[in-house]
Design a protein around this motif. Sequence first.
Motif, short mmCIF file in Angstrom:
data_model
loop_
_atom_site.label_atom_id
_atom_site.label_comp_id
_atom_site.label_asym_id
_atom_site.label_seq_id
_atom_site.Cartn_x
_atom_site.Cartn_y
_atom_site.Cartn_z
N ALA A 171 44.14 51.41 34.61
CA ALA A 171 42.71 51.20 34.41
C ALA A 171 42.39 49.76 34.05
CB ALA A 171 42.19 52.15 33.33
N GLN A 172 43.26 49.15 33.23
CA GLN A 172 43.01 47.77 32.82
C GLN A 172 43.01 46.82 34.01
OE1 GLN A 172 45.14 49.92 31.54
NE2 GLN A 172 45.48 49.62 29.35
N GLY A 173 43.87 47.08 34.98
CA GLY A 173 43.93 46.23 36.16
C GLY A 173 42.66 46.31 36.99
N ALA A 174 42.17 47.53 37.20
CA ALA A 174 40.93 47.69 37.95
C ALA A 174 39.76 47.06 37.22
CB ALA A 174 40.67 49.18 38.18
N LEU A 175 39.76 47.16 35.88
CA LEU A 175 38.69 46.56 35.10
C LEU A 175 38.69 45.05 35.26
CD1 LEU A 175 36.37 46.78 33.09
CD2 LEU A 175 38.06 46.75 31.24
N VAL A 176 39.85 44.44 35.26
CA VAL A 176 39.94 42.99 35.46
C VAL A 176 39.32 42.60 36.79
CG1 VAL A 176 41.53 41.08 35.93
CG2 VAL A 176 41.89 42.54 33.93
N LEU A 177 39.61 43.36 37.84
CA LEU A 177 39.04 43.06 39.16
C LEU A 177 37.53 43.22 39.14
CD1 LEU A 177 41.65 44.85 41.47
CD2 LEU A 177 41.50 42.41 40.90
N ARG A 178 37.02 44.21 38.44
CA ARG A 178 35.57 44.39 38.34
C ARG A 178 34.92 43.24 37.57
NH1 ARG A 178 36.68 50.02 36.96
NH2 ARG A 178 36.38 51.33 38.79
N ILE A 179 35.59 42.82 36.50
CA ILE A 179 35.06 41.71 35.70
C ILE A 179 34.97 40.45 36.54
CG2 ILE A 179 35.62 40.15 33.79
CD1 ILE A 179 36.72 42.61 32.28
N LEU A 180 36.01 40.17 37.32
CA LEU A 180 35.99 38.99 38.18
C LEU A 180 34.85 39.08 39.19
CD1 LEU A 180 39.79 38.41 38.90
CD2 LEU A 180 38.33 37.19 37.28
N LYS A 181 34.66 40.26 39.76
CA LYS A 181 33.58 40.44 40.73
C LYS A 181 32.23 40.20 40.07
CE LYS A 181 31.74 43.76 44.08
NZ LYS A 181 31.89 45.13 44.66
N LYS A 182 32.04 40.73 38.86
CA LYS A 182 30.77 40.54 38.15
C LYS A 182 30.53 39.07 37.85
CE LYS A 182 28.19 41.89 34.03
NZ LYS A 182 28.18 42.71 32.77
N ALA A 183 31.61 38.34 37.54
CA ALA A 183 31.49 36.92 37.21
C ALA A 183 31.37 36.03 38.44
CB ALA A 183 32.71 36.50 36.37
N GLY A 184 31.42 36.63 39.63
CA GLY A 184 31.35 35.85 40.86
C GLY A 184 32.62 35.10 41.16
N LEU A 185 33.75 35.62 40.65
CA LEU A 185 35.04 34.97 40.84
C LEU A 185 35.96 35.83 41.70
CD1 LEU A 185 35.63 33.89 37.12
CD2 LEU A 185 34.74 32.46 38.98
N SER A 186 36.95 35.20 42.28
CA SER A 186 37.98 35.92 43.04
C SER A 186 39.31 35.79 42.31
CB SER A 186 38.11 35.34 44.45
OG SER A 186 38.68 34.05 44.40
N LYS A 187 40.31 36.50 42.80
CA LYS A 187 41.64 36.38 42.19
C LYS A 187 42.18 34.95 42.33
CE LYS A 187 43.75 39.68 44.42
NZ LYS A 187 44.84 40.61 44.81
N GLN A 188 41.73 34.25 43.36
CA GLN A 188 42.20 32.89 43.57
C GLN A 188 41.60 31.91 42.56
OE1 GLN A 188 41.26 34.99 46.21
NE2 GLN A 188 43.48 35.38 46.40
N ASP A 189 40.53 32.33 41.88
CA ASP A 189 39.87 31.46 40.91
C ASP A 189 40.52 31.53 39.53
OD1 ASP A 189 37.84 30.52 42.66
OD2 ASP A 189 36.76 32.42 42.41
N VAL A 190 41.45 32.46 39.34
CA VAL A 190 42.11 32.64 38.05
C VAL A 190 43.61 32.81 38.30
CG1 VAL A 190 40.08 33.74 37.03
CG2 VAL A 190 41.85 35.17 38.08
N LYS A 191 44.36 32.90 37.23
CA LYS A 191 45.78 33.19 37.35
C LYS A 191 46.03 34.55 36.71
CE LYS A 191 50.47 31.58 36.32
NZ LYS A 191 51.31 30.53 35.69
N LEU A 192 46.37 35.54 37.51
CA LEU A 192 46.65 36.87 37.00
C LEU A 192 48.11 36.95 36.58
CD1 LEU A 192 44.72 39.12 39.56
CD2 LEU A 192 43.95 38.28 37.33
#
Length: 353
Positions: free
Chosen positions: A159-180
Amino acid sequence: MPRCRSAAVVGSLAAALLLTSCADNSASTSGSQSVASKKIPAKVSADTTLTVGAPTLKVALELSGQIDKLPFKVKWANISGGPQCSEAFRADALDICSAAEIPSINAHWTGLDTKLVGAEFRKDPIADPIYELGIAPGAGIKKLSDLRGKKIAYSPGQAQGALVLRILKKAGLSKQDVKLVELASTGDVFPTALGNHQVDAAPIAGVNIKRYLTKYGRDGATTIRHGLRDDPSHLWALTDAVADAQKSAAIKELIRFWARAEVWIDAHPKEWIEGYYVKDQGLSREDGEYLVEHAGHPVFPAGWSAAIKRQQQTVDLLAKEQKHERFDARVLFDRRYERVAADAVAGEGGEQA
């Protein structure tokens, strides 16, 4: 998650426009067994045995005096959550367990045939979230958009992983904009990673929020609210179990006891703190009070259309971000049980819809 206080506890989720309650609940993809046409017997045999992975439910039934009223035999397994339940399902050592929304999705992608048979949410999921985003001391993150370029703890498949992806989407960010940074989201792994500056942000829950701020707050550690729903909780069963006539009847009874137990927890916070958090979990009374205060109130929708719509959004997000094949989320729900929980607690503190 345990519940607190004694306000209205039963209600409905907003009806989804894209899915209706009359949708075909037998919709399936390859490898998923359809059970929609199988009739659930009206009465369960007292000789029927279910193996149940829901330790919190066991304690709630004991404290409320209901455990001896179950009309079938139960083998209680001291496991819950996606990874443990999935392993037990694969070993044919479990019939039903409690889990969040992600495990059933991953089970489908790995060929494990399961069904969601109970759905529980929080009355006000934004005010009472399960997770907050823990921020490491000195990370300079005050709002979600500040996550750009930061290291974020990530547990794919949970669940925590999916939440991180939702948070990035809400912030207008992609996985490439952060370091997971992939880490197991067990115990205090995430808070420790934050405190050690291994990551800049991580979703943390429950007593870990309180303990993290107590331990590292003087150094500048904080948390921020993500403002998203993170509250789905389910009873999750092996499809072979719901396909079996007597086990399907036992599962229907278990759902009723589960819903009533959640309402009992909500209405008896003092007993829950003492009996579960202190005596069973070994927490301090202060920790128990903190958890009860932040648990919100349980809601059991009589219709699952909104829940299925949200599950579909999660499937689509994970399919895109984790390179999986998209599928119809309706296949995950056994809608023969759709009204069972709501009907079981109708009139016990709130409105049923």
